[in-house]
Design an enzyme around this catalytic site. Sequence first.
Site, PDB file in Angstrom:
ATOM      1  N   ASP A   1       8.830  64.430  85.160  1.00  0.00           N
ATOM      2  CA  ASP A   1       8.559  64.804  86.952  1.00  0.00           C
ATOM      3  C   ASP A   1       9.601  66.108  86.964  1.00  0.00           C
ATOM      4  O   ASP A   1      10.735  65.872  88.779  1.00  0.00           O
ATOM      5  CB  ASP A   1       9.565  63.751  87.491  1.00  0.00           C
ATOM      6  CG  ASP A   1       8.170  62.415  87.456  1.00  0.00           C
ATOM      7  OD1 ASP A   1       7.006  62.540  86.562  1.00  0.00           O
ATOM      8  OD2 ASP A   1       8.680  61.568  88.336  1.00  0.00           O
TER       9      ASP A   1
ATOM     10  N   ASP B   1       4.585  63.159  88.705  1.00  0.00           N
ATOM     11  CA  ASP B   1       4.428  61.670  89.659  1.00  0.00           C
ATOM     12  C   ASP B   1       3.075  62.166  90.474  1.00  0.00           C
ATOM     13  O   ASP B   1       3.071  63.594  91.038  1.00  0.00           O
ATOM     14  CB  ASP B   1       5.381  61.688  90.386  1.00  0.00           C
ATOM     15  CG  ASP B   1       5.367  60.432  90.948  1.00  0.00           C
ATOM     16  OD1 ASP B   1       5.641  59.285  90.298  1.00  0.00           O
ATOM     17  OD2 ASP B   1       7.078  60.114  92.583  1.00  0.00           O
TER      18      ASP B   1
ATOM     19  N   HIS C   1       0.692  60.475  93.553  1.00  0.00           N
ATOM     20  CA  HIS C   1       0.257  59.796  94.806  1.00  0.00           C
ATOM     21  C   HIS C   1      -1.031  60.760  95.576  1.00  0.00           C
ATOM     22  O   HIS C   1      -0.469  61.395  96.166  1.00  0.00           O
ATOM     23  CB  HIS C   1       1.458  59.555  95.458  1.00  0.00           C
ATOM     24  CG  HIS C   1       2.980  58.961  94.294  1.00  0.00           C
ATOM     25  ND1 HIS C   1       3.196  57.923  93.721  1.00  0.00           N
ATOM     26  CD2 HIS C   1       4.326  59.034  94.606  1.00  0.00           C
ATOM     27  CE1 HIS C   1       3.977  57.601  93.565  1.00  0.00           C
ATOM     28  NE2 HIS C   1       4.729  58.348  93.501  1.00  0.00           N
TER      29      HIS C   1
ATOM     30  N   HIS D   1       0.315  56.507  99.897  1.00  0.00           N
ATOM     31  CA  HIS D   1       0.171  55.136  98.430  1.00  0.00           C
ATOM     32  C   HIS D   1       1.577  54.579  99.410  1.00  0.00           C
ATOM     33  O   HIS D   1       1.822  54.513  99.843  1.00  0.00           O
ATOM     34  CB  HIS D   1       1.139  56.826  97.948  1.00  0.00           C
ATOM     35  CG  HIS D   1       1.811  55.537  96.261  1.00  0.00           C
ATOM     36  ND1 HIS D   1       2.810  55.209  95.946  1.00  0.00           N
ATOM     37  CD2 HIS D   1       0.805  55.492  95.788  1.00  0.00           C
ATOM     38  CE1 HIS D   1       3.184  54.356  94.708  1.00  0.00           C
ATOM     39  NE2 HIS D   1       1.963  54.640  94.441  1.00  0.00           N
TER      40      HIS D   1
ATOM     41  N   HIS E   1       6.064  62.234  98.608  1.00  0.00           N
ATOM     42  CA  HIS E   1       6.709  62.973  97.750  1.00  0.00           C
ATOM     43  C   HIS E   1       5.242  63.368  96.783  1.00  0.00           C
ATOM     44  O   HIS E   1       4.530  62.145  96.713  1.00  0.00           O
ATOM     45  CB  HIS E   1       7.821  62.534  97.120  1.00  0.00           C
ATOM     46  CG  HIS E   1       8.116  61.662  96.518  1.00  0.00           C
ATOM     47  ND1 HIS E   1       7.772  60.379  97.015  1.00  0.00           N
ATOM     48  CD2 HIS E   1       7.446  60.887  95.341  1.00  0.00           C
ATOM     49  CE1 HIS E   1       7.595  59.180  96.175  1.00  0.00           C
ATOM     50  NE2 HIS E   1       7.423  59.342  94.918  1.00  0.00           N
TER      51      HIS E   1
ATOM     52  N   LYS F   1       1.237  59.624  86.876  1.00  0.00           N
ATOM     53  CA  LYS F   1       1.017  58.492  86.493  1.00  0.00           C
ATOM     54  C   LYS F   1       1.877  58.218  88.280  1.00  0.00           C
ATOM     55  O   LYS F   1       2.309  59.200  89.555  1.00  0.00           O
ATOM     56  CB  LYS F   1       2.714  58.142  86.550  1.00  0.00           C
ATOM     57  CG  LYS F   1       4.334  58.479  86.432  1.00  0.00           C
ATOM     58  CD  LYS F   1       5.771  57.501  85.836  1.00  0.00           C
ATOM     59  CE  LYS F   1       6.354  59.322  86.192  1.00  0.00           C
ATOM     60  NZ  LYS F   1       6.949  58.927  87.736  1.00  0.00           N
TER      61      LYS F   1
ATOM     62  N   CYS G   1      12.848  57.433  87.461  1.00  0.00           N
ATOM     63  CA  CYS G   1      11.690  57.473  86.877  1.00  0.00           C
ATOM     64  C   CYS G   1      12.583  57.845  85.050  1.00  0.00           C
ATOM     65  O   CYS G   1      11.614  57.379  83.834  1.00  0.00           O
ATOM     66  CB  CYS G   1      10.980  58.987  87.008  1.00  0.00           C
ATOM     67  SG  CYS G   1      10.454  58.302  88.031  1.00  0.00           S
TER      68      CYS G   1
HETATM   69  C1  VGL Z   1      10.908  59.320  91.058  1.00  0.00           C
HETATM   70  C2  VGL Z   1      11.376  57.692  93.025  1.00  0.00           C
HETATM   71  C3  VGL Z   1      10.152  57.663  93.512  1.00  0.00           C
HETATM   72  C4  VGL Z   1      11.330  59.700  90.387  1.00  0.00           C
HETATM   73  C5  VGL Z   1       9.770  59.377  91.198  1.00  0.00           C
HETATM   74  O1  VGL Z   1      10.476  60.808  89.532  1.00  0.00           O
HETATM   75  O2  VGL Z   1      12.217  59.351  89.760  1.00  0.00           O
HETATM   76  N1  VGL Z   1      11.976  58.490  91.709  1.00  0.00           N
HETATM   77  N2  VGL Z   1       9.100  58.497  92.572  1.00  0.00           N
HETATM   78 ZN    ZN Z   2       7.170  58.273  93.362  1.00  0.00          ZN
END
Ligand code: VGL
Ligand code: ZN
Length: 207
Positions: A9, A47, A49, A53, A82, A107, A152
Amino acid sequence: MDAALLIIDVQNDFCPGGKLAVPEGDQIIKPINALLSLFEYVVQTQDWHPSDHLSFASNHVGKQAYETIDMNYGEQVLWPDHCVQNSKGAEFHPDLDTTKSTLIVRKGFRRNIDSYSAFTENDRKTSTGLHGFLRSVGISRLFLTGLATDFCVKWSALDAINHEFETYLITDAVRGINLNNSVEFAMQEMKNAGVKFITSAELKEYL
Ligand code: VGL
Ligand code: ZN
């Protein structure tokens, strides 16, 4: 080669100026770029979404970011919007060299399931397919980098151990969000699970 580099990410929204900025999130990019040429397999996660979401606080009446709710799979932290599909924030940070990446795993694209781990979504059942890919190309060791240490990266590292990969965290190539000391807890959890901690300068000795 039995080792792969995993980059979790490294997207605009998790870097300074982004919607869910991780402090110093962009400082891991240089060390990550310096490692790419050491690996045959470089796997990135993204990430990704939809705007409706259910991990977004904005999609729940009367809820604020960082509160938690009960999803049908258990407790879920609510986040600022986000990494919305096709937005600038969801793009990889422009300084990250993505030309060496051999697989990109998206994801969190199902409205009703968040996904922290690169392997298994937050319902702890739905697979991303990463495990099958890595095994089918003969990978048995994973070196983890990316964002965020306490979400993550942590869940990916614990699942890597669950799937019996020898798992290394590159400590200077991760940064955390840190809600209520969650970075310290995450490091302890990973250590207890058998994740090995090394620096990017030491990595060559392991290949
Ligand atoms: C993440 C919160 C929500 C991460 C992703 O990449 O750690 N944290 N979505
Ligand atoms: Zn996320």
